[in-house]
Design a protein around this motif. Structure first.
Motif, PDB file in Angstrom:
ATOM      1  N   TRP A  38      48.451  64.437  36.373  1.00  0.00           N
ATOM      2  CA  TRP A  38      48.301  63.906  37.726  1.00  0.00           C
ATOM      3  C   TRP A  38      46.819  63.744  38.074  1.00  0.00           C
ATOM      4  CZ3 TRP A  38      51.952  61.458  40.055  1.00  0.00           C
ATOM      5  CH2 TRP A  38      53.287  61.799  39.846  1.00  0.00           C
ATOM      6  N   THR A  39      45.998  64.677  37.617  1.00  0.00           N
ATOM      7  CA  THR A  39      44.556  64.570  37.879  1.00  0.00           C
ATOM      8  C   THR A  39      43.979  63.324  37.224  1.00  0.00           C
ATOM      9  OG1 THR A  39      44.360  66.988  37.980  1.00  0.00           O
ATOM     10  CG2 THR A  39      42.338  65.735  37.608  1.00  0.00           C
ATOM     11  N   ASP A  59      23.909  58.022  38.706  1.00  0.00           N
ATOM     12  CA  ASP A  59      24.981  57.262  39.350  1.00  0.00           C
ATOM     13  C   ASP A  59      25.608  58.175  40.402  1.00  0.00           C
ATOM     14  OD1 ASP A  59      27.373  56.026  40.088  1.00  0.00           O
ATOM     15  OD2 ASP A  59      27.721  55.194  38.093  1.00  0.00           O
ATOM     16  N   TRP A  60      25.275  57.938  41.686  1.00  0.00           N
ATOM     17  CA  TRP A  60      25.706  58.838  42.738  1.00  0.00           C
ATOM     18  C   TRP A  60      27.217  58.810  42.956  1.00  0.00           C
ATOM     19  CZ3 TRP A  60      22.495  62.465  44.183  1.00  0.00           C
ATOM     20  CH2 TRP A  60      21.116  62.239  44.062  1.00  0.00           C
ATOM     21  N   ILE A  61      27.836  57.656  42.747  1.00  0.00           N
ATOM     22  CA  ILE A  61      29.298  57.583  42.899  1.00  0.00           C
ATOM     23  C   ILE A  61      29.978  58.398  41.806  1.00  0.00           C
ATOM     24  CG2 ILE A  61      31.296  56.056  42.853  1.00  0.00           C
ATOM     25  CD1 ILE A  61      29.588  53.888  44.098  1.00  0.00           C
ATOM     26  N   ALA A  62      29.485  58.285  40.584  1.00  0.00           N
ATOM     27  CA  ALA A  62      30.048  59.072  39.489  1.00  0.00           C
ATOM     28  C   ALA A  62      29.876  60.563  39.761  1.00  0.00           C
ATOM     29  CB  ALA A  62      29.390  58.687  38.172  1.00  0.00           C
ATOM     30  N   LEU A  63      28.728  60.950  40.291  1.00  0.00           N
ATOM     31  CA  LEU A  63      28.485  62.355  40.621  1.00  0.00           C
ATOM     32  C   LEU A  63      29.485  62.828  41.682  1.00  0.00           C
ATOM     33  CD1 LEU A  63      26.832  64.935  40.399  1.00  0.00           C
ATOM     34  CD2 LEU A  63      25.243  63.984  42.102  1.00  0.00           C
ATOM     35  N   ALA A  64      29.724  62.002  42.691  1.00  0.00           N
ATOM     36  CA  ALA A  64      30.677  62.375  43.737  1.00  0.00           C
ATOM     37  C   ALA A  64      32.090  62.531  43.168  1.00  0.00           C
ATOM     38  CB  ALA A  64      30.664  61.318  44.841  1.00  0.00           C
ATOM     39  N   LEU A  65      32.477  61.636  42.265  1.00  0.00           N
ATOM     40  CA  LEU A  65      33.792  61.752  41.631  1.00  0.00           C
ATOM     41  C   LEU A  65      33.892  63.030  40.805  1.00  0.00           C
ATOM     42  CD1 LEU A  65      34.475  58.073  40.467  1.00  0.00           C
ATOM     43  CD2 LEU A  65      35.615  59.313  42.317  1.00  0.00           C
ATOM     44  N   CYS A  66      32.810  63.392  40.125  1.00  0.00           N
ATOM     45  CA  CYS A  66      32.814  64.616  39.316  1.00  0.00           C
ATOM     46  C   CYS A  66      32.981  65.844  40.204  1.00  0.00           C
ATOM     47  CB  CYS A  66      31.516  64.725  38.507  1.00  0.00           C
ATOM     48  SG  CYS A  66      31.376  63.524  37.165  1.00  0.00           S
ATOM     49  N   VAL A  67      32.288  65.864  41.343  1.00  0.00           N
ATOM     50  CA  VAL A  67      32.417  66.988  42.269  1.00  0.00           C
ATOM     51  C   VAL A  67      33.843  67.081  42.793  1.00  0.00           C
ATOM     52  CG1 VAL A  67      31.680  67.913  44.496  1.00  0.00           C
ATOM     53  CG2 VAL A  67      29.974  66.958  42.909  1.00  0.00           C
ATOM     54  N   LEU A  68      34.421  65.942  43.168  1.00  0.00           N
ATOM     55  CA  LEU A  68      35.803  65.927  43.654  1.00  0.00           C
ATOM     56  C   LEU A  68      36.768  66.393  42.566  1.00  0.00           C
ATOM     57  CD1 LEU A  68      37.898  65.250  45.804  1.00  0.00           C
ATOM     58  CD2 LEU A  68      37.835  62.861  45.018  1.00  0.00           C
ATOM     59  N   ALA A  69      36.536  65.947  41.339  1.00  0.00           N
ATOM     60  CA  ALA A  69      37.402  66.376  40.233  1.00  0.00           C
ATOM     61  C   ALA A  69      37.311  67.878  40.024  1.00  0.00           C
ATOM     62  CB  ALA A  69      37.018  65.636  38.948  1.00  0.00           C
ATOM     63  N   GLY A  70      36.099  68.412  40.129  1.00  0.00           N
ATOM     64  CA  GLY A  70      35.933  69.856  39.982  1.00  0.00           C
ATOM     65  C   GLY A  70      36.693  70.630  41.051  1.00  0.00           C
ATOM     66  N   ILE A  71      36.661  70.133  42.283  1.00  0.00           N
ATOM     67  CA  ILE A  71      37.380  70.798  43.375  1.00  0.00           C
ATOM     68  C   ILE A  71      38.884  70.798  43.101  1.00  0.00           C
ATOM     69  CG2 ILE A  71      37.972  70.646  45.817  1.00  0.00           C
ATOM     70  CD1 ILE A  71      35.139  69.543  46.295  1.00  0.00           C
ATOM     71  N   LEU A  72      39.402  69.658  42.655  1.00  0.00           N
ATOM     72  CA  LEU A  72      40.840  69.574  42.399  1.00  0.00           C
ATOM     73  C   LEU A  72      41.259  70.449  41.224  1.00  0.00           C
ATOM     74  CD1 LEU A  72      41.596  65.779  42.918  1.00  0.00           C
ATOM     75  CD2 LEU A  72      42.201  67.675  44.406  1.00  0.00           C
ATOM     76  N   VAL A  73      40.462  70.435  40.157  1.00  0.00           N
ATOM     77  CA  VAL A  73      40.821  71.202  38.966  1.00  0.00           C
ATOM     78  C   VAL A  73      40.758  72.703  39.222  1.00  0.00           C
ATOM     79  CG1 VAL A  73      40.082  71.792  36.617  1.00  0.00           C
ATOM     80  CG2 VAL A  73      40.228  69.395  37.302  1.00  0.00           C
ATOM     81  N   PHE A  74      39.727  73.145  39.952  1.00  0.00           N
ATOM     82  CA  PHE A  74      39.515  74.581  40.114  1.00  0.00           C
ATOM     83  C   PHE A  74      40.164  75.159  41.368  1.00  0.00           C
ATOM     84  CE2 PHE A  74      36.020  73.406  37.281  1.00  0.00           C
ATOM     85  CZ  PHE A  74      36.148  74.381  36.304  1.00  0.00           C
ATOM     86  N   ARG A  75      40.381  74.330  42.382  1.00  0.00           N
ATOM     87  CA  ARG A  75      40.930  74.855  43.633  1.00  0.00           C
ATOM     88  C   ARG A  75      42.417  74.591  43.800  1.00  0.00           C
ATOM     89  NH1 ARG A  75      37.800  78.774  45.756  1.00  0.00           N
ATOM     90  NH2 ARG A  75      35.602  78.158  45.795  1.00  0.00           N
ATOM     91  N   THR A  76      42.867  73.416  43.436  1.00  0.00           N
ATOM     92  CA  THR A  76      44.265  73.069  43.670  1.00  0.00           C
ATOM     93  C   THR A  76      45.143  73.280  42.442  1.00  0.00           C
ATOM     94  OG1 THR A  76      44.046  70.738  42.995  1.00  0.00           O
ATOM     95  CG2 THR A  76      43.465  71.298  45.267  1.00  0.00           C
ATOM     96  N   ARG A  77      44.539  73.426  41.258  1.00  0.00           N
ATOM     97  CA  ARG A  77      45.296  73.569  40.015  1.00  0.00           C
ATOM     98  C   ARG A  77      46.274  72.420  39.819  1.00  0.00           C
ATOM     99  NH1 ARG A  77      42.359  76.986  36.988  1.00  0.00           N
ATOM    100  NH2 ARG A  77      41.668  78.759  38.237  1.00  0.00           N
ATOM    101  N   LEU A  78      45.847  71.227  40.225  1.00  0.00           N
ATOM    102  CA  LEU A  78      46.688  70.045  40.047  1.00  0.00           C
ATOM    103  C   LEU A  78      46.937  69.816  38.569  1.00  0.00           C
ATOM    104  CD1 LEU A  78      48.006  67.636  41.572  1.00  0.00           C
ATOM    105  CD2 LEU A  78      45.876  66.368  41.205  1.00  0.00           C
ATOM    106  N   ASP A  79      48.170  69.430  38.222  1.00  0.00           N
ATOM    107  CA  ASP A  79      48.527  69.169  36.838  1.00  0.00           C
ATOM    108  C   ASP A  79      47.554  68.173  36.209  1.00  0.00           C
ATOM    109  OD1 ASP A  79      50.722  69.281  34.634  1.00  0.00           O
ATOM    110  OD2 ASP A  79      50.375  67.143  34.965  1.00  0.00           O
TER     111      ASP A  79
END
Length: 460
Positions: free
Chosen positions: A444-445, A421-441
């Motif tokens: 909120w994530t 599922d390419w959309i799910a994969l894209a969401l996972c990549v975006l989630a990884g960026i937010l969790v590891f780069r922005t340290r968003l609560d």
């Protein structure tokens, strides 16, 4: 201990011993604010109990945490129980441990009922489509967070690697993996204590905090056999009686009896917390009992991530759905509430038993290197356990089909590649960026990816 003032130095003394009412109020506050999984919950308790209140010293806090990490069940809840016991004996432990659970239990109960009633609605399906991607990123972060703390040398890395290989490639039961790691750590620490020294679990030693209420001695500690028999009799009875009750009312082979027996077994083998046990519970709940559909365990973890209290409350979600879908002659919602209550009771009553039975003895083993070695080895193996869970989650989030492959002694789950599922994969990549780069609560994530999931659901 002294502090500098305008007039020179003033001795810094320990605060007065807190009253039972004060302990109750503080642990109620901790229970309501205990978001963020065990790492966040332990950090919150450290901040409030060690730094702000100075009710317990840094050394005693870490010693208690070491013991709780060795136990099956949620270490943060057991740590709260242990500290409550240190402060006000058995009644302090019961209140502290219970208040750590109660807020999250009622929240997860309400969310489970909503999930059961509206699960088939497109809006809820879309919501969890996005949230699953965020949960996967959170689990991966847990792997890295624990590994940084646990894998301090090559021996610990090897233990984690062996644990992962045993679980992922050979489907070895994870309790056996952790038991073996504990034995290796216990024996190894007697030969090479430098390789198996337990770490501080992320707590910073603060020499400037000042003396604590609890320092060297704890009044009323009695690690006698007579006391042990009494503790086992009381808490063992509280553990067994609900099973007898549901067996007599609903039948020994009923869904309620099965729920209670299964989660009582989980209470004995849930080393490593919710992340470590989730893959096994999901397999049994889906394949063996048929309580859940594939992927619903991830939905349950997403719900548990948004609530205060231990993440292992995800088991309450499983118990609710199991009873809701096999309610016998009860109303399904009432059956679900009963199933959730039975699951929670079977999961947490043993936690009190472990603390009240073992804490007096552990207080006399604060400097035992062999016990510390077993702790360090088990913590290292848990890294492999959580890594196995992260991969298992990832396959079920990104691929629509996952199959189990056996070849000789190999027994592992693999994704069906064309079902990606390419959309799910894209969401996972975006989630990884937010969790590891922005340290968003975390909350909120999860909220953000729930909204993204809803947006994806609107696509044609």
């Amino acid at each position: 201990m002294t502090v500098e003032t305008a007039g020179g130095t003033t001795p810094l003394t320990a605060p007065d011993h807190p009253s039972f009412a004060e302990v109750t109020a503080v642990f109620a506050r901790i229970g309501l604010l205990s978001f963020g999984g065990p790492a966040g919950q332990i950090a919150l308790m450290h901040k409030v109990l060690v730094e702000e209140k100075r009710w317990i010293s840094e050394t005693r806090f870490l010693h208690a945490l070491n013991y709780c990490t060795l136990l099956p069940g949620p270490e943060a809840q057991q740590l709260a129980t242990y500290i409550g016991w240190l402060l006000h004996g058995t009644k302090g432990g019961v209140v502290a441990g219970t208040l750590f659970i109660i807020p999250g239990f009622f929240v997860i109960l309400a969310l489970s009922a909503s999930y059961a009633l509206f699960q088939q609605a497109d809006i809820l399906t879309s919501l969890f489509y996005g949230i699953k991607a965020a949960v996967l990123a959170i689990v991966i972060e847990a792997v890295l967070r624990v590994s940084r703390r646990a894998l301090r040398n090559g021996v610990m890395v090897a233990l984690a690697a062996v644990a992962f290989i045993a679980l992922f490639f050979f489907a070895v039961p994870f309790p056996l993996v952790l038991l073996a790691a504990g034995i290796v750590g216990y024996v190894g620490a007697r030969q090479r204590p430098d390789l198996f020294a337990a770490g501080s679990h992320g707590g910073k030693a603060k020499s400037d905090i000042g003396p604590a209420v609890i320092d060297q001695n704890v009044p009323g500690v009695d690690p006698s056999w007579r006391r042990a028999v009494g503790v086992v009799a009381v808490w063992g009875s509280l553990w067994v009686l609900p099973w007898i009750g549901v067996g007599l009312v609903f039948g020994w082979g009923s869904s309620f009896a099965s729920i209670y027996v299964f989660f009582s077994q989980m209470a004995v083998v849930t080393f490593g917390g919710a992340y470590a046990v989730l893959a096994y519970v999901a397999q049994e709940a889906v394949v063996t009992f048929g309580w859940l559909q594939p992927g619903e365990m991830i939905d349950g973890l997403a719900l548990a991530e948004t609530t205060p209290g231990p993440l292992v409350l995800v088991l309450t979600f499983v118990g609710f759905l199991a009873a809701y879908r096999d309610s016998l002659w009860l109303d399904p919602l009432l059956a679900g509430v009963l199933g959730a209550a039975l699951t929670t009771w079977a999961t947490f009553v043993p936690c009190f038993l472990w603390i009240f039975l073992g804490a007096p003895h552990i207080e006399r083993l604060r400097n035992n290197k062999a016990v510390s070695g077993a702790l360090a080895a088990i913590t290292a193996a848990v890294v492999g356990v959580i890594l196995n869970l992260a991969i298992w989650f990832g396959m079920h989030v990104v691929f629509n089909e996952v199959e189990r492959v056996t070849w000789g002694q190999l027994n592992m789950a693999l994704p069906v590649l064309p079902t990606i599922d390419w959309i799910a994969l894209a969401l996972c990549v975006l989630a990884g960026i937010l969790v590891f780069r922005t340290r968003l609560d975390m909350l909120w994530t999860l909220a953000l990816f729930g909204i993204l999931g809803l947006a994806v659901g609107l696509l044609p």
